[in-house]
Design a protein around this motif. Structure first.
Motif, PDB file in Angstrom:
ATOM      1  N   SER A   1       0.810  -1.226   0.000  1.00  0.00           N
ATOM      2  CA  SER A   1       0.000   0.000   0.000  1.00  0.00           C
ATOM      3  C   SER A   1       0.840   1.273   0.000  1.00  0.00           C
ATOM      4  O   SER A   1       0.401   2.306  -0.527  1.00  0.00           O
ATOM      5  CB  SER A   1      -0.940   0.001   1.212  1.00  0.00           C
ATOM      6  OG  SER A   1      -0.200  -0.045   2.429  1.00  0.00           O
ATOM      7  N   VAL A   2       2.039   1.237   0.562  1.00  0.00           N
ATOM      8  CA  VAL A   2       2.893   2.434   0.595  1.00  0.00           C
ATOM      9  C   VAL A   2       3.471   2.702  -0.788  1.00  0.00           C
ATOM     10  O   VAL A   2       3.397   3.818  -1.303  1.00  0.00           O
ATOM     11  CB  VAL A   2       4.008   2.273   1.648  1.00  0.00           C
ATOM     12  CG1 VAL A   2       4.983   3.454   1.582  1.00  0.00           C
ATOM     13  CG2 VAL A   2       3.412   2.173   3.044  1.00  0.00           C
ATOM     14  N   THR A   3       4.041   1.684  -1.418  1.00  0.00           N
ATOM     15  CA  THR A   3       4.592   1.844  -2.764  1.00  0.00           C
ATOM     16  C   THR A   3       3.502   2.248  -3.752  1.00  0.00           C
ATOM     17  O   THR A   3       3.715   3.101  -4.621  1.00  0.00           O
ATOM     18  CB  THR A   3       5.250   0.539  -3.242  1.00  0.00           C
ATOM     19  OG1 THR A   3       6.268   0.165  -2.312  1.00  0.00           O
ATOM     20  CG2 THR A   3       5.848   0.689  -4.627  1.00  0.00           C
ATOM     21  N   ALA A   4       2.323   1.640  -3.615  1.00  0.00           N
ATOM     22  CA  ALA A   4       1.228   1.872  -4.555  1.00  0.00           C
ATOM     23  C   ALA A   4       0.758   3.319  -4.582  1.00  0.00           C
ATOM     24  O   ALA A   4       0.109   3.752  -5.551  1.00  0.00           O
ATOM     25  CB  ALA A   4       0.054   0.955  -4.218  1.00  0.00           C
ATOM     26  N   MET A   5       1.106   4.098  -3.575  1.00  0.00           N
ATOM     27  CA  MET A   5       0.675   5.498  -3.524  1.00  0.00           C
ATOM     28  C   MET A   5       1.329   6.371  -4.592  1.00  0.00           C
ATOM     29  O   MET A   5       0.910   7.507  -4.806  1.00  0.00           O
ATOM     30  CB  MET A   5       0.953   6.078  -2.131  1.00  0.00           C
ATOM     31  CG  MET A   5      -0.045   5.658  -1.063  1.00  0.00           C
ATOM     32  SD  MET A   5      -1.706   6.320  -1.355  1.00  0.00           S
ATOM     33  CE  MET A   5      -1.422   8.081  -1.160  1.00  0.00           C
ATOM     34  N   TRP A   6       2.340   5.858  -5.287  1.00  0.00           N
ATOM     35  CA  TRP A   6       2.988   6.677  -6.316  1.00  0.00           C
ATOM     36  C   TRP A   6       1.969   7.197  -7.330  1.00  0.00           C
ATOM     37  O   TRP A   6       2.050   8.354  -7.760  1.00  0.00           O
ATOM     38  CB  TRP A   6       4.093   5.883  -7.041  1.00  0.00           C
ATOM     39  CG  TRP A   6       3.604   4.841  -7.999  1.00  0.00           C
ATOM     40  CD1 TRP A   6       3.334   3.541  -7.724  1.00  0.00           C
ATOM     41  CD2 TRP A   6       3.319   5.020  -9.395  1.00  0.00           C
ATOM     42  NE1 TRP A   6       2.889   2.883  -8.851  1.00  0.00           N
ATOM     43  CE2 TRP A   6       2.879   3.766  -9.894  1.00  0.00           C
ATOM     44  CE3 TRP A   6       3.401   6.103 -10.270  1.00  0.00           C
ATOM     45  CZ2 TRP A   6       2.512   3.574 -11.233  1.00  0.00           C
ATOM     46  CZ3 TRP A   6       3.035   5.908 -11.614  1.00  0.00           C
ATOM     47  CH2 TRP A   6       2.608   4.667 -12.078  1.00  0.00           C
ATOM     48  N   GLU A   7       1.002   6.348  -7.681  1.00  0.00           N
ATOM     49  CA  GLU A   7       0.011   6.744  -8.681  1.00  0.00           C
ATOM     50  C   GLU A   7      -0.886   7.869  -8.177  1.00  0.00           C
ATOM     51  O   GLU A   7      -1.150   8.834  -8.882  1.00  0.00           O
ATOM     52  CB  GLU A   7      -0.855   5.535  -9.049  1.00  0.00           C
ATOM     53  CG  GLU A   7      -0.602   5.002 -10.417  1.00  0.00           C
ATOM     54  CD  GLU A   7      -1.572   3.898 -10.779  1.00  0.00           C
ATOM     55  OE1 GLU A   7      -2.083   3.940 -11.905  1.00  0.00           O
ATOM     56  OE2 GLU A   7      -1.823   3.007  -9.951  1.00  0.00           O
ATOM     57  N   GLN A   8      -1.350   7.746  -6.945  1.00  0.00           N
ATOM     58  CA  GLN A   8      -2.226   8.772  -6.391  1.00  0.00           C
ATOM     59  C   GLN A   8      -1.473  10.089  -6.212  1.00  0.00           C
ATOM     60  O   GLN A   8      -2.013  11.171  -6.489  1.00  0.00           O
ATOM     61  CB  GLN A   8      -2.804   8.317  -5.048  1.00  0.00           C
ATOM     62  CG  GLN A   8      -3.830   9.285  -4.470  1.00  0.00           C
ATOM     63  CD  GLN A   8      -4.495   8.749  -3.215  1.00  0.00           C
ATOM     64  OE1 GLN A   8      -4.530   7.547  -2.965  1.00  0.00           O
ATOM     65  NE2 GLN A   8      -5.007   9.651  -2.399  1.00  0.00           N
ATOM     66  N   VAL A   9      -0.240  10.003  -5.745  1.00  0.00           N
ATOM     67  CA  VAL A   9       0.556  11.220  -5.560  1.00  0.00           C
ATOM     68  C   VAL A   9       0.752  11.938  -6.891  1.00  0.00           C
ATOM     69  O   VAL A   9       0.527  13.145  -7.007  1.00  0.00           O
ATOM     70  CB  VAL A   9       1.917  10.890  -4.907  1.00  0.00           C
ATOM     71  CG1 VAL A   9       2.800  12.140  -4.863  1.00  0.00           C
ATOM     72  CG2 VAL A   9       1.725  10.341  -3.493  1.00  0.00           C
ATOM     73  N   LEU A  10       1.150  11.198  -7.914  1.00  0.00           N
ATOM     74  CA  LEU A  10       1.434  11.812  -9.209  1.00  0.00           C
ATOM     75  C   LEU A  10       0.173  12.252  -9.952  1.00  0.00           C
ATOM     76  O   LEU A  10       0.243  13.024 -10.904  1.00  0.00           O
ATOM     77  CB  LEU A  10       2.248  10.858 -10.089  1.00  0.00           C
ATOM     78  CG  LEU A  10       3.769  10.939  -9.958  1.00  0.00           C
ATOM     79  CD1 LEU A  10       4.232  10.773  -8.519  1.00  0.00           C
ATOM     80  CD2 LEU A  10       4.451   9.925 -10.857  1.00  0.00           C
ATOM     81  N   SER A  11      -0.999  11.791  -9.500  1.00  0.00           N
ATOM     82  CA  SER A  11      -2.274  12.188 -10.098  1.00  0.00           C
ATOM     83  C   SER A  11      -2.898  13.385  -9.388  1.00  0.00           C
ATOM     84  O   SER A  11      -3.953  13.875  -9.808  1.00  0.00           O
ATOM     85  CB  SER A  11      -3.257  11.013 -10.070  1.00  0.00           C
ATOM     86  OG  SER A  11      -2.756   9.909 -10.792  1.00  0.00           O
ATOM     87  N   THR A  12      -2.278  13.862  -8.323  1.00  0.00           N
ATOM     88  CA  THR A  12      -2.817  14.988  -7.557  1.00  0.00           C
ATOM     89  C   THR A  12      -2.737  16.270  -8.385  1.00  0.00           C
ATOM     90  O   THR A  12      -1.679  16.618  -8.910  1.00  0.00           O
ATOM     91  CB  THR A  12      -2.029  15.174  -6.246  1.00  0.00           C
ATOM     92  OG1 THR A  12      -2.095  13.967  -5.484  1.00  0.00           O
ATOM     93  CG2 THR A  12      -2.597  16.324  -5.428  1.00  0.00           C
ATOM     94  N   PRO A  13      -3.850  16.986  -8.534  1.00  0.00           N
ATOM     95  CA  PRO A  13      -3.829  18.209  -9.340  1.00  0.00           C
ATOM     96  C   PRO A  13      -3.164  19.366  -8.596  1.00  0.00           C
ATOM     97  O   PRO A  13      -3.069  19.364  -7.359  1.00  0.00           O
ATOM     98  CB  PRO A  13      -5.316  18.493  -9.573  1.00  0.00           C
ATOM     99  CG  PRO A  13      -5.997  17.920  -8.364  1.00  0.00           C
ATOM    100  CD  PRO A  13      -5.200  16.689  -8.009  1.00  0.00           C
ATOM    101  N   THR A  14      -2.712  20.354  -9.335  1.00  0.00           N
ATOM    102  CA  THR A  14      -2.190  21.568  -8.728  1.00  0.00           C
ATOM    103  C   THR A  14      -3.256  22.187  -7.829  1.00  0.00           C
ATOM    104  O   THR A  14      -4.411  22.324  -8.230  1.00  0.00           O
ATOM    105  CB  THR A  14      -1.774  22.579  -9.812  1.00  0.00           C
ATOM    106  OG1 THR A  14      -0.756  21.990 -10.626  1.00  0.00           O
ATOM    107  CG2 THR A  14      -1.248  23.859  -9.180  1.00  0.00           C
TER     108      THR A  14
END
Length: 345
Positions: free
Chosen positions: A143-156
């Motif tokens: 679950s920690v590694t998988a957060m890369w997608e959510q982090v990089l999808s966060t809008p400005t």
């Protein structure tokens, strides 16, 4: 002003090796990662350097730089993800075309953090210190590694929350093909100097100290210019991880950073777990952290999920972060950490 890329689930991921490629003997690992990401809906395009490795690098510096520059200019590619780190990325920096870069994500760690930090300091484009592309080859992802997608999808203007892991892997290694990739067996505990609960805020900057220290005094390591021109003199919250440095070399490097002004107008420091932190004549890494905390008068957190003992949270250079770590007085919550990143300009 910081510029944040936004990950599109349908984008093409460009895999290039500005440091080390995988070589023929490890080709299967990269192939598995490509297949896994394609199944998730991404396009994947591997450059020639991703598959080659000779004399401690994927290719000559000019070849690596040209391929990287091409992917950064390619409108189809929304994320550049090297297969993993290596040793000699710094050779290609003077051939990187910082002036023509499009605003897109670069993701990685280890030797890749030289490129990440240089790009953010020179251009104000946010970069992502997180998982290797190779480490996304598993059938399941923690679950920690998988957060890369959510982090990089966060809008400005948006924000994203990450929490410390429950367990971590005791040693780093390229590994054999496996369903889970990581072997998470050890209990995670983020620690603080003084064992107190700590809250810190600031603009994130950092990477692998073994290699980013070599940016000091170069055109690619001008922290003061970045602070003045891109973040309006907001304080910097440093995250650092040690891959191979002896404790005494770690200490020398931190003193060098201090003397170079990298810790001026700083709100705190975070250090990742490290297998290299072995005592030298009874001089421990905890001694290093204690001395630094006293000299700088700043809070210090260590053994966080960052670096070569996975998993690791995805930390965005340039983002504003709030970090909370529960000290020993917090009872059952002791050792738990939370990172909130705000993608504000």
């Amino acid at each position: 002003m910081i510029r944040y890329p936004v990950l599109d689930k349908k984008t093409v991921i460009g895999v290039t090796a500005p440091s080390s490629g995988v070589g023929e003997e490890l080709r299967e690992l990269l192939e598995l990662a490509c297949v896994r990401l394609q199944k998730q809906g991404y396009g994947v395009e591997c450059g020639a350097t991703a598959w080659t490795q000779e004399k401690a690098k994927s290719a000559p510096a000019s070849v690596r730089a040209a391929e990287f520059n091409g992917m950064m200019a390619d409108e189809r590619i929304g994320l550049v993800a090297p297969p993993w780190g290596g040793e000699l990325l710094i050779e290609m920096l003077e051939q990187v075309d910082f002036g023509q870069m499009k605003c897109k994500w670069i993701l990685g760690y280890s030797d890749i953090s030289v490129l990440l930090l240089a790009v953010t300091l020179r251009t104000g484009i946010a970069t992502a210190h997180g998982t290797n592309f190779i480490d996304l080859r598993g059938e399941e992802t923690d679950s920690v590694t998988a957060m890369w997608e959510q982090v990089l999808s966060t809008p400005t203007g948006g924000s994203v929350v990450q929490h410390s892991s429950e367990q971590y892997q005791l040693e780093w290694g390229g590994g054999d093909p496996s369903p889970h990739v990581f072997n998470l067996t050890e209990t995670t505990s983020w620690k603080t100097v003084g064992h107190q609960t700590i809250t810190m805020q600031g603009r994130l900057l950092g990477g692998c100290i073994d290699v980013i220290r070599h940016l000091i005094g170069t055109p690619y390591g001008d922290v003061r210019h970045f602070q003045q021109h891109y973040i309006q003199n907001e304080p910097i919250l440093w995250y650092l991880e040690n891959c191979e440095l002896a404790v005494t070399d770690l200490r020398r490097s931190l003193v060098q950073m201090k003397l170079a002004g990298w810790f001026e107008h700083c709100s705190g420091l975070m250090f990742g777990r490290s297998a290299a932190n072995r005592p030298v004549e009874n001089y421990t890494v905890e001694d290093v952290y204690q001395e630094l905390a006293i000299e700088l008068g700043l809070p210090i957190v260590y053994d966080i999920d960052c670096g070569h003992l996975p998993p690791q949270v995805t930390l965005v250079n340039g983002a504003f972060a709030e970090v909370e770590v529960a000290g020993s007085e917090s009872g059952d919550q002791s050792g738990r950490g939370r990172v909130i990143q705000y993608f504000r300009n």
